[in-house]
Design a protein around this motif. Sequence first.
Motif, PDB file in Angstrom:
ATOM      1  N   GLU A 138       0.820  -1.209   0.000  1.00 45.03           N
ATOM      2  CA  GLU A 138       0.000   0.000   0.000  1.00 45.03           C
ATOM      3  C   GLU A 138       0.853   1.258   0.000  1.00 45.03           C
ATOM      4  O   GLU A 138       0.427   2.305  -0.500  1.00 45.03           O
ATOM      5  CB  GLU A 138      -0.907   0.011   1.240  1.00 45.03           C
ATOM      6  CG  GLU A 138      -2.081  -0.953   1.155  1.00 45.03           C
ATOM      7  CD  GLU A 138      -2.955  -0.864   2.388  1.00 45.03           C
ATOM      8  OE1 GLU A 138      -2.532  -0.201   3.379  1.00 45.03           O
ATOM      9  OE2 GLU A 138      -4.055  -1.449   2.383  1.00 45.03           O
ATOM     10  N   ARG A 194      -5.339  -7.844  -3.054  1.00 43.19           N
ATOM     11  CA  ARG A 194      -5.230  -6.383  -2.959  1.00 43.19           C
ATOM     12  C   ARG A 194      -6.533  -5.694  -3.342  1.00 43.19           C
ATOM     13  O   ARG A 194      -6.520  -4.587  -3.856  1.00 43.19           O
ATOM     14  CB  ARG A 194      -4.097  -5.880  -3.856  1.00 43.19           C
ATOM     15  CG  ARG A 194      -2.744  -6.465  -3.518  1.00 43.19           C
ATOM     16  CD  ARG A 194      -1.640  -5.734  -4.235  1.00 43.19           C
ATOM     17  NE  ARG A 194      -1.720  -5.893  -5.681  1.00 43.19           N
ATOM     18  CZ  ARG A 194      -0.870  -5.343  -6.545  1.00 43.19           C
ATOM     19  NH1 ARG A 194       0.132  -4.603  -6.092  1.00 43.19           N
ATOM     20  NH2 ARG A 194      -0.989  -5.531  -7.840  1.00 43.19           N
ATOM     21  N   GLY A 195      -7.658  -6.356  -3.058  1.00 42.09           N
ATOM     22  CA  GLY A 195      -8.947  -5.740  -3.335  1.00 42.09           C
ATOM     23  C   GLY A 195      -9.144  -5.506  -4.822  1.00 42.09           C
ATOM     24  O   GLY A 195      -8.925  -6.382  -5.663  1.00 42.09           O
ATOM     25  N   GLY A 196      -9.554  -4.278  -5.169  1.00 46.27           N
ATOM     26  CA  GLY A 196      -9.840  -3.939  -6.555  1.00 46.27           C
ATOM     27  C   GLY A 196      -8.622  -3.861  -7.444  1.00 46.27           C
ATOM     28  O   GLY A 196      -8.747  -3.771  -8.669  1.00 46.27           O
ATOM     29  N   ARG A 197      -7.427  -3.879  -6.865  1.00 43.33           N
ATOM     30  CA  ARG A 197      -6.213  -3.759  -7.677  1.00 43.33           C
ATOM     31  C   ARG A 197      -5.732  -5.113  -8.197  1.00 43.33           C
ATOM     32  O   ARG A 197      -4.726  -5.187  -8.896  1.00 43.33           O
ATOM     33  CB  ARG A 197      -5.092  -3.113  -6.857  1.00 43.33           C
ATOM     34  CG  ARG A 197      -5.383  -1.665  -6.468  1.00 43.33           C
ATOM     35  CD  ARG A 197      -4.155  -1.026  -5.864  1.00 43.33           C
ATOM     36  NE  ARG A 197      -3.785  -1.663  -4.611  1.00 43.33           N
ATOM     37  CZ  ARG A 197      -2.533  -1.772  -4.161  1.00 43.33           C
ATOM     38  NH1 ARG A 197      -1.535  -1.303  -4.905  1.00 43.33           N
ATOM     39  NH2 ARG A 197      -2.280  -2.328  -3.006  1.00 43.33           N
ATOM     40  N   GLY A 198      -6.431  -6.172  -7.840  1.00 44.96           N
ATOM     41  CA  GLY A 198      -5.990  -7.490  -8.272  1.00 44.96           C
ATOM     42  C   GLY A 198      -4.913  -8.043  -7.366  1.00 44.96           C
ATOM     43  O   GLY A 198      -4.271  -7.324  -6.595  1.00 44.96           O
TER      44      GLY A 198
END
Length: 547
Positions: free
Chosen positions: A383, A402-406
């Motif tokens: 992050e 990493r959530g929406g970041r893939g």
Amino acid sequence: MTVLSPPGAAAALAASPDRPVPGWEGREGGLLAEALVARIAARTARVGVVGLGYAGLPLALRFAECGFPVSGFDIDAEKVAAIAAGRSPVHGIPDGRVAAARIAASADPAGAWACDVLIICVPTPIGRHKEPDLGPVSAALAALLPHLRPGQVLALESTTYPGTTEEYVLPALRAAGLTPGRDAFVLYSPEREDPGNPEGTVGRVPKLLGGATPTCLAVGQALYGPVAGPLVPVSSLQVAELAKLYENVFRAVNIGLVNELKRISHALGLDVHEVIDAAATKPFGFMPFRPGPGLGGHCIPVDPYYLAWKARELGVPSDFVELAGRVNDAMPGYVVSRLRDALDARGRGLRGARLLLVGLAYKPGVPDTRESPAAEILRLLDERGAVLSYHDPLVPRFSLARGGRGALALESQPLAPDLVAAQDAVVVVTPQPGIDFAALRAAARLVVDTRGIYRDAAVQPDGTVFPGSVSPGSVSPGSVSPGSVSPGSVSPDSVSPGSSPSAAWPSGALCPGTPPSGGFSLGTLPFETRGDFPPRAEPAYHRVIQA
């Protein structure tokens, strides 16, 4: 600790207030419990283990090696195929042992009907909000339900909160039309596995045992007596469940305490390991625990939340347990803050820094990354824009969500000197066997040690020392540890090349009467007097700091 032999178990059955009554007949013509105890004594009772992971597979192997026919059930088709082919799916268990056991492994629960004993060893994780997740237990019971029959033992070994066996296992048995203590026999006997321990624990470590009724307990003693360590029968299912939780919460709370002690010690500029070693010289009333980067694994980081959840349900405060959980959960963030401060002192920020984590598993000697603090450290560093890599000989690949970041897909890198030297910092999270930590230190610019591997690590994150002074934490007061610096000398990795110990001031020292910084500079002094005020040496940085 009383271990009943099969004849002793039969006598206990005869004296039990819930002694089986005629109605259901065993295959050998006797009452169900007595017939089952006889089959156990003859090693003809088939034992089925549901869940063939770190807890279930060693148990299945132990029963097989003691002469029982064993079936194994798991929803993981790859694990089932490995066992069927004589290969071990669990690190540390040799293939030859699995091949010799000849476990009948299957993903189809229909084979449970042929088993006299069914032992559930499935995970009991926590959910997103730290609540118990008994989904695997529920799923296992639902899969077994159509195949339950009179005369079986149904045992739970998964760690869980008090009341689970009564709330989940007994209703499943009744849904099959069976009465505990008469038609079938319900037990709770928690696993006490120690992953990574080559000696194993089944057959050596005392085993807790609770039964739904006295008859159930007597059958359980006959079952586990031949294969377990000394049996510890207790008065109820809930006593066994709470005792297992207490074992693990005890450790979690004490680790939380020592992790808090570490932060206090660092604030005081003290070496926490020296403090612990000193306290450990007391021969009574003290047990040393060591700080680390946080908790990991299948039990210790999870079980406090099971106990706290149950306490809330009962309206009982569990402040101490929950506080320990918060302290331990915060340790990856503390490690990152120490790393950030160390890099800042060296003129480097976290964003864009090349960082190598050493050890991703939650403990040495295992490939298990469940709840590993390394994952949270990776997430926090990612992050903040760091360039990440890792080395773990037992974890070849790792995917960080990493959530929406893939996902961030990483592979373990060989611990080559060139790779280490190219990093801005190396963070030691888990000291896996076989890693050469002396060579790691020699090649690295900066090592952040979260485990106390290097006993001369600097306490302050800037790690600054000046020629002529001893680096913080390098020697214990009044003594020299083997291989460390001698009193009054300089730590080998703490001096700038070409510096002169005799021409330096101690860190922060000012001559008597010297004004604060900025009051004068050497350039304002007459040339002939400048020799009285030698220039301050450039600070060197200790190569290793504690975190």
